[in-house]
Design an enzyme around this catalytic site. Sequence first.
Site, PDB file in Angstrom:
ATOM      1  CG  ASN A 267      62.816   7.502  79.665  1.00  0.00           C
ATOM      2  OD1 ASN A 267      62.937   7.944  80.803  1.00  0.00           O
ATOM      3  ND2 ASN A 267      62.250   6.333  79.413  1.00  0.00           N
ATOM      4  CG  HIS A 269      64.518   7.994  73.855  1.00  0.00           C
ATOM      5  ND1 HIS A 269      65.379   7.070  74.418  1.00  0.00           N
ATOM      6  CD2 HIS A 269      63.281   7.599  74.255  1.00  0.00           C
ATOM      7  CE1 HIS A 269      64.708   6.173  75.091  1.00  0.00           C
ATOM      8  NE2 HIS A 269      63.434   6.468  75.004  1.00  0.00           N
ATOM      9  CB  CYS A 304      65.319   8.601  66.845  1.00  0.00           C
ATOM     10  SG  CYS A 304      64.855   9.858  65.643  1.00  0.00           S
TER      11      CYS A 304
END
Length: 366
Positions: A267, A269, A304
């Site tokens: 995805n 991240h 993040c």
Amino acid sequence: MASIAASYLIPRTRRDLTWGRNSSVVIATAGGSRSALRSVDLVNGKKVNGVHIPGEKKGSLFMEEPHVEGNKPLHDCLLGRFVEENFVYGQTFIIRSYEIGPDKTATMETLMNLLQETALNHVTCSGLAGNDFGATREMSLRKLIWVVTRVHVQVQRYSCWGDVVEIDTWVDAAGKNGMRRDWIIRDYHTREIITRATSTWVIMNRETRRLSKIPDQVREELTPFYLNRIAIPTDKDDSDKIDKLTDETADRIRSGLAPRWNDMDANQHVNNVKYIGWILESVPINVLEDYDLTSMTLEYRRECRQSNLLESLTNTTTAAAAAAASAAIEEPPKNNLQYTHLLRMQPNKAEIVRARTQWNSKPKRY
């Protein structure tokens, strides 16, 4: 869709939640490919248009059967199966040599990876999987993905290299726009429950990265798989708010932590399991060597990316610090050592994950 003794089971009313004789069927074929899917109108007694479940195919290696100790070779159930009328998905794993830490037992990261793997296989084998990682068909059509907001894991005992564990997982609604996923991990041979875990998930738009309500079409996909059961009793779940750490309140700060390309997931991240290693970077080395991590609660605040530079902050709880001070020694107390943690962006101090951990001294090994 993203741990349980019999006394904690809360069965859905009007359902017999015994090991079902009509559990899931073929998971993989002799050639290694997934079996053909057949369309059905009913899932767990509810009408679900367009949902598919695995269909039986002659010559398969992994036929689902009721689990009876010694009933079949271990390799026959390693890939996974549905049990209890397709409400619970179970999978068996062998702890590999590269999944253990310095003390030769599985790490918390290993356990979290196994939980995540079981959850994703649950979605895939239920026939709900769309084009995106872990998303349902209706979610994929709307460019929606799952993101985890909270995970709580309780470990009774860590498995060793070569041990076989069996993981069961199921889902239920969490409020109006969330989903709860629970797991238990058992020792395959003794049937002892060694880990319990629970988590909360919400939906995010893949492109805008904003949280979304669960569309009615997605809810209709999920509802037939909901099971009113909890892995961790409410009075034993770590539901207290985790305090925010600052430069002033943290005992230890580790800076300069940089995500790598291999830390990214499908995805785009950082995978939520990767945060555990960074959180533990600021834990004192004597704690890592002499204590077992018996409980971990993670509250995820934001995503993040690979370009982010991180800091890990750790603080001993007041009770643990007072116990150490009263003993007039620098060593931490022998049991129930607790820490509060924060993983944040280094440049702007934006929070990524808050965490709380509990540690018990390791038993002596002779």
